[in-house]
Design an enzyme around this catalytic site. Structure first.
Site, short mmCIF file in Angstrom:
data_model
loop_
_atom_site.label_atom_id
_atom_site.label_comp_id
_atom_site.label_asym_id
_atom_site.label_seq_id
_atom_site.Cartn_x
_atom_site.Cartn_y
_atom_site.Cartn_z
N TRP A 20 4.15 6.04 3.27
CA TRP A 20 4.80 7.00 2.38
C TRP A 20 4.76 8.43 2.93
O TRP A 20 5.73 9.18 2.79
CB TRP A 20 4.23 6.93 0.98
CG TRP A 20 4.71 5.70 0.28
CD1 TRP A 20 4.01 4.58 -0.03
CD2 TRP A 20 6.07 5.44 -0.13
NE1 TRP A 20 4.83 3.64 -0.62
CE2 TRP A 20 6.10 4.14 -0.70
CE3 TRP A 20 7.26 6.18 -0.08
CZ2 TRP A 20 7.27 3.57 -1.21
CZ3 TRP A 20 8.42 5.62 -0.60
CH2 TRP A 20 8.42 4.34 -1.15
N ASP A 34 1.00 14.78 -2.54
CA ASP A 34 1.61 13.67 -3.26
C ASP A 34 0.46 12.78 -3.73
O ASP A 34 -0.19 12.11 -2.92
CB ASP A 34 2.55 12.90 -2.34
CG ASP A 34 3.18 11.68 -3.00
OD1 ASP A 34 2.78 11.33 -4.13
OD2 ASP A 34 4.05 11.05 -2.36
N LYS A 72 2.39 3.91 -11.47
CA LYS A 72 1.03 3.57 -11.01
C LYS A 72 0.05 3.79 -12.17
O LYS A 72 -0.24 2.88 -12.90
CB LYS A 72 0.63 4.44 -9.81
CG LYS A 72 1.72 4.64 -8.76
CD LYS A 72 2.05 3.38 -8.00
CE LYS A 72 2.97 3.69 -6.83
NZ LYS A 72 3.46 2.49 -6.16
#
Length: 364
Positions: A104, A174, A198
Site C-alpha cells: 500500500w 496512512d 478495518k
C-alpha cells in the site's frame, strides 16, 4: 456455518456484534426518527448531530484538540494518495519524501509521482518487504514538504512499533489498518488518515485529521472537492456524504468508548490476541513461514504460509468448515493472512490458534 464472530478478513473486516445489532435495527428504523438510516437526509438535524458526535468521540479517544480539523471524506485512502501531494507539496519546499514499506505504501508513492516530484526516503522492495526502517534514522531533507508513511502494511503484516519520527518535516501517516487499535502521540503528526472497513466501520468513509497550520500551505486553484479546506469549511457536508458509513463509524466509536473503555484497553486486548496467534505459529517451527521479520510483526495482520499452496488451501477449507472466513492471503503474495482488527474477539483468536495447532499435528 459461517459467523461474523469468526471473520478474519483483511477488509472489509469484522464489526462488533453490538454494532451489527444496532445497525440492523437502524436499517429498519432509527429510534430517534422512525425512518431507516438508509433514507435519512444528509441535511437533517439528526445527521448533523451524528457528525458532531463522531468527531467528538474521535477527539476524546485520540486526545486531540482544536488545533486539528477532523473530516469525514470519501474515496478511501487511494484518493488521499493523490489529494495529499496536490494540497501539501508546496512549491517553496523540497519534494515530499515517502517511505515505501509494502504494497500500500508503494501505491501511495506511485500515485504521488503522478502529481508532483517526490523522493523515496526508504524502499524495502529489495528484501521482499519483510522489514521496516527506524523512522528517526532516515536521512530526511529538512526542507521537504512532508514525510509520508503507512503505519501498518496489511498485505505483508508489517507494523511500525513506534508512532513517531524525529524528522523536522510534517509527518503524514496512512493509519488505515491500525487506526484506533491503540493510543497514539497525535501531536507528532501533521496529518493522520484512515479509511473505513478495518477498525472504523463499513467501507465508504475516510477519516482525515489535519493540523490546521498545514491547511495554510494549500495552493489556490484546486478543484473544490479536492481541496481539504472545502471539507473543513463545510463540516464534512460539502456534497452528499456516506451517511450510512458515518453512522456506523459513530456506533463503533461509542463501542470503543463505552464497552471497551478506550484505546489503552483496546491496545491491551489486541496485544493478547496477536501474542496468542504468533505463539501458535512459532510453536510449529519450520512448518510455517511468517512473512514479516520478528521485530516488525503486525498486531493487526499476520501473513504466513505452510510453504505449499495445497496446504494453505487445505487449511482455508478446514477453517471454513469451522465457520472461519477471510483467511486467504492477498493476491500479491499468496499464502494465508489473519487479520486481528479490533472487533475480532479473543475467543475467536483462541479458536483459530487451536485449529492451526491441530492442523499442524495432523497434516505436517
Amino acid at each position: 456455518m459461517k459467523s461474523n464472530a469468526l471473520n478474519f478478513s483483511g477488509g472489509p473486516g469484522a464489526l462488533p456484534e453490538i454494532v451489527i445489532e444496532q445497525t440492523r435495527n437502524a436499517i429498519d428504523a432509527l429510534p430517534e426518527t422512525g425512518i431507516s438510516v438508509l433514507g435519512m437526509s444528509h441535511r437533517s438535524d439528526w445527521f448533523y448531530a451524528v457528525l458532531a458526535e463522531a468527531e467528538n468521540n474521535l477527539r476524546a479517544l485520540l486526545g486531540i484538540g482544536q488545533e486539528y480539523a477532523v473530516t469525514f471524506l470519501q474515496g478511501g485512502s487511494s484518493l488521499q494518495f493523490a489529494m495529499i501531494p496536490m494540497n501539501f507539496a508546496a512549491e517553496d519546499s523540497s519534494p515530499p519524501e515517502y517511505v515505501t514499506s509494502g504494497y500500500w505504501s508503494a501505491r501511495a508513492t506511485a500515485e504521488a509521482a503522478r502529481v508532483t516530484s517526490r523522493t523515496i526516503a526508504w524502499d524495502g522492495k529489495a528484501t521482499g518487504y519483510r522489514q521496516l526502517p527506524e523512522l528517526h534514522e532516515l536521512d530526511i531533507d529538512p526542507s521537504a514538504a512532508y514525510l509520508h508513511y503507512v503505519s501498518n502494511e496489511t498485505v505483508e503484516g508489517l507494523q511500525f512499533a513506534a508512532w513517531k519520527s524525529d524528522a523536522a518535516v510534517p509527518l503524514i501517516a496512512d493509519m488505515s489498518s491500525d487506526f484506533l487499535s491503540g493510543p497514539i502521540e497525535a501531536d507528532r503528526f501533521a496529518m493522520m488518515y484512515a479509511h473505513a472497513q478495518k477498525n472504523l466501520g463499513p467501507a465508504g468513509v475516510t477519516v482525515a485529521i489535519i493540523r490546521r497550520d498545514l491547511l495554510e500551505r494549500i495552493p489556490d486553484g484546486l478543484p473544490a472537492i479536492l481541496d481539504f479546506r472545502t471539507h473543513v469549511a463545510h463540516g464534512s457536508n460539502f456534497n452528499t456524504p456516506p451517511v450510512f458509513a458515518i453512522y456506523v463509524l459513530n456506533l463503533v466509536s461509542r463501542w470503543l468508548r463505552d464497552s471497551v473503555g478506550g484505546l489503552d484497553a483496546m491496545q491491551a486486548i489486541n496485544a493478547r490476541k496477536a501474542q496468542r496467534l504468533y505463539n501458535a505459529l512459532d510453536s510449529m517451527g519450520d512448518a510455517v513461514a511468517i512473512h514479516a521479520a520478528r521485530p516488525w510483526r503486525s498486531q493487526m495482520n499476520v501473513a504466513f504460509t505452510f510453504g505449499d499452496a495445497r496446504l494453505d488451501q487445505a487449511f482455508v477449507a478446514l477453517a471454513g468448515e469451522h465457520g472461519m472466513v477471510g483467511l486467504e492471503g492477498h493476491r500479491s503474495i499468496g499464502g494465508l493472512r489473519v487479520s486481528l482488527y479490533n472487533a475480532v474477539t479473543e475467543n475467536a483468536v483462541d479458536s483459530l490458534a487451536e485449529l492451526l495447532l491441530s492442523f499442524g499435528k495432523s497434516r505436517l
